[in-house]
Design a protein around this motif. Structure first.
Motif, PDB file in Angstrom:
ATOM      1  N   PHE A  69       4.205  -6.137   4.822  1.00 28.80           N
ATOM      2  CA  PHE A  69       4.025  -4.622   5.093  1.00 28.80           C
ATOM      3  C   PHE A  69       2.916  -3.956   4.575  1.00 28.80           C
ATOM      4  N   PHE A  70       1.814  -4.905   3.591  1.00 26.81           N
ATOM      5  CA  PHE A  70       0.229  -4.947   3.815  1.00 26.81           C
ATOM      6  C   PHE A  70      -0.226  -5.347   5.017  1.00 26.81           C
ATOM      7  N   ALA A  71       0.367  -6.604   5.324  1.00 25.33           N
ATOM      8  CA  ALA A  71      -0.250  -6.992   6.708  1.00 25.33           C
ATOM      9  C   ALA A  71      -0.357  -6.633   7.808  1.00 25.33           C
TER      10      ALA A  71
ATOM     11  N   ALA B 105       8.027  -8.259  -4.675  1.00 25.48           N
ATOM     12  CA  ALA B 105       7.194  -8.671  -4.141  1.00 25.48           C
ATOM     13  C   ALA B 105       6.250  -8.719  -2.725  1.00 25.48           C
ATOM     14  N   TRP B 106       6.719  -9.648  -1.990  1.00 24.04           N
ATOM     15  CA  TRP B 106       7.009 -10.644  -0.797  1.00 24.04           C
ATOM     16  C   TRP B 106       7.295  -9.172   0.586  1.00 24.04           C
TER      17      TRP B 106
ATOM     18  N   SER C 228      -1.768   2.881   3.854  1.00 25.03           N
ATOM     19  CA  SER C 228      -3.280   2.909   3.696  1.00 25.03           C
ATOM     20  C   SER C 228      -3.235   2.180   1.887  1.00 25.03           C
ATOM     21  N   ARG C 229      -2.316   2.872   1.221  1.00 20.08           N
ATOM     22  CA  ARG C 229      -2.609   2.463  -0.690  1.00 20.08           C
ATOM     23  C   ARG C 229      -1.087   2.219  -1.125  1.00 20.08           C
ATOM     24  N   THR C 230      -1.643   1.273  -1.941  1.00 19.81           N
ATOM     25  CA  THR C 230      -0.279   0.898  -2.720  1.00 19.81           C
ATOM     26  C   THR C 230      -0.580   1.784  -4.099  1.00 19.81           C
ATOM     27  N   TRP C 231       0.394   2.378  -4.369  1.00 19.15           N
ATOM     28  CA  TRP C 231       0.406   3.742  -5.925  1.00 19.15           C
ATOM     29  C   TRP C 231       1.173   2.179  -6.804  1.00 19.15           C
TER      30      TRP C 231
ATOM     31  N   ASP D  17      -6.540   1.306  -2.326  1.00 21.37           N
ATOM     32  CA  ASP D  17      -6.985   1.678  -1.437  1.00 21.37           C
ATOM     33  C   ASP D  17      -6.764  -0.589  -0.718  1.00 21.37           C
ATOM     34  N   HIS D  18      -6.252  -0.125   0.897  1.00 17.91           N
ATOM     35  CA  HIS D  18      -5.903  -1.539   1.417  1.00 17.91           C
ATOM     36  C   HIS D  18      -7.192  -1.687   2.224  1.00 17.91           C
ATOM     37  N   ALA D  19      -7.692  -1.162   2.425  1.00 19.23           N
ATOM     38  CA  ALA D  19      -9.362  -1.306   3.268  1.00 19.23           C
ATOM     39  C   ALA D  19     -10.332  -2.170   2.203  1.00 19.23           C
ATOM     40  N   GLY D  20     -10.450  -2.211   0.674  1.00 15.79           N
ATOM     41  CA  GLY D  20     -10.591  -2.513   0.005  1.00 15.79           C
ATOM     42  C   GLY D  20     -10.184  -3.720  -0.301  1.00 15.79           C
TER      43      GLY D  20
END
Length: 286
Positions: A248-250, A242-243, A197-200, A211-214
């Motif tokens: 993972f984000f998608a 980065a790729w 759910s997040r990138t830190w 927050d990925h939802a944002g």
């Protein structure tokens, strides 16, 4: 009256000193250009580049104007060709290959595996722990000082002083405006951790959570990714991993079907050639 015969040694001495200086200067010039040619030749030979980059007109001109430099370059080039080529940085290619393999694996129904995160604690599993270049895009308030000139004297002197003061103030104002306009700031090579759910990001001594939802837009290019938010400054992450962040984000934001439909993943699916052809078209907009 002076002795004319006594002045002759002084004149000869002055001429001799001048000639010595000229000879030393010419020798230093020849030595410097020869050493430069030798070093450049070794570097280009070691990298297996063409002799003189195959710019034969330039090589001819150098050979006529400074044949010793061209000879030193040729010697250095030959030495460089014998030496072992410098190691090639494959981290970018490896990172992109890892992203493509991960995308294919997840798209075929595979499940991502969590990775260990020494020293980092979160309630969610971590799927990426990498070093990436971090930056934020925003404007800033910049102050600068205006100076006032008070000059006395001739008209030309007073005019020159006032003109110099005006130029200085204009330069300071232009510099402040350039520094204040929105641009990428806070550049740092830092640790980046991704959970479902997040990138830190560990930035300047503290952990920042995104927050990925944002995320309302997600861009991917040949060097990294950019995350745009509705209520905070854009985030840019650059580097070989980065790729993999994009994959993972998608996957976690939209699910496995998005790996074959998300437009911002097109460069990963199509390969590096597609990245170079149209990197700006690869974006997600929420």
């Amino acid at each position: 009256m002076g002795d004319p015969e006594g002045d002759i040694p002084d004149a000869c001495s002055g001429t001799s000193a001048l000639l010595t200086l000229l000879v030393l200067t010419a020798g230093a010039y020849v030595a410097a250009t020869a050493i430069t040619g030798l070093c450049v030749g070794m570097a280009e030979g070691r990298r297996r580049r063409g002799f003189g980059h195959r710019r034969w007109l330039t090589v001819t001109v150098v050979g006529v104007a400074a044949p010793w430099a061209l000879a030193a370059y040729a010697v250095g080039y030959g030495i460089g060709r014998v030496l072992r080529p410098p190691a090639v940085d494959t981290s970018w290619a490896d990172g992109r290959d890892a992203a493509r393999r991960t995308l294919e694996f997840l798209a075929q129904g595979g499940q991502p595996g969590a990775v260990p995160t020494p020293g980092f604690f979160t309630e969610e599993p971590v799927y990426l722990d990498a070093r990436l270049h971090y930056a934020r895009h925003y404007g800033a308030a910049v102050t600068y000082q205006q100076t006032s000139a008070l000059a006395f004297g001739s008209t030309a002197f007073v005019t020159g002083a006032l003109l110099a003061n005006a130029i200085g103030n204009s330069s300071a104002r232009s510099r402040a405006e350039r520094l204040a306009r929105p641009q990428w700031r806070d550049h740092e090579l830092t640790r980046v951790v991704l959970t479902p759910s997040r990138t830190w990001c560990y930035s300047f001594g503290r952990w920042l959570s995104f927050d990925h939802a944002g995320v309302v837009e997600y861009h991917l290019d040949a060097h990294g990714v950019v995350l745009l938010f509705a209520d905070s400054e854009p985030l840019r992450l650059s580097g070989p991993a980065a790729w993999l962040h994009a994959v993972f984000f998608a996957y976690f934001r939209f699910g496995a079907p998005a790996l074959t439909t998300a437009t911002f993943l097109l460069p990963i699916r199509a390969g590096q050639a597609a990245t170079q052809a149209a990197p700006a078209q690869s974006a997600f907009r929420g």
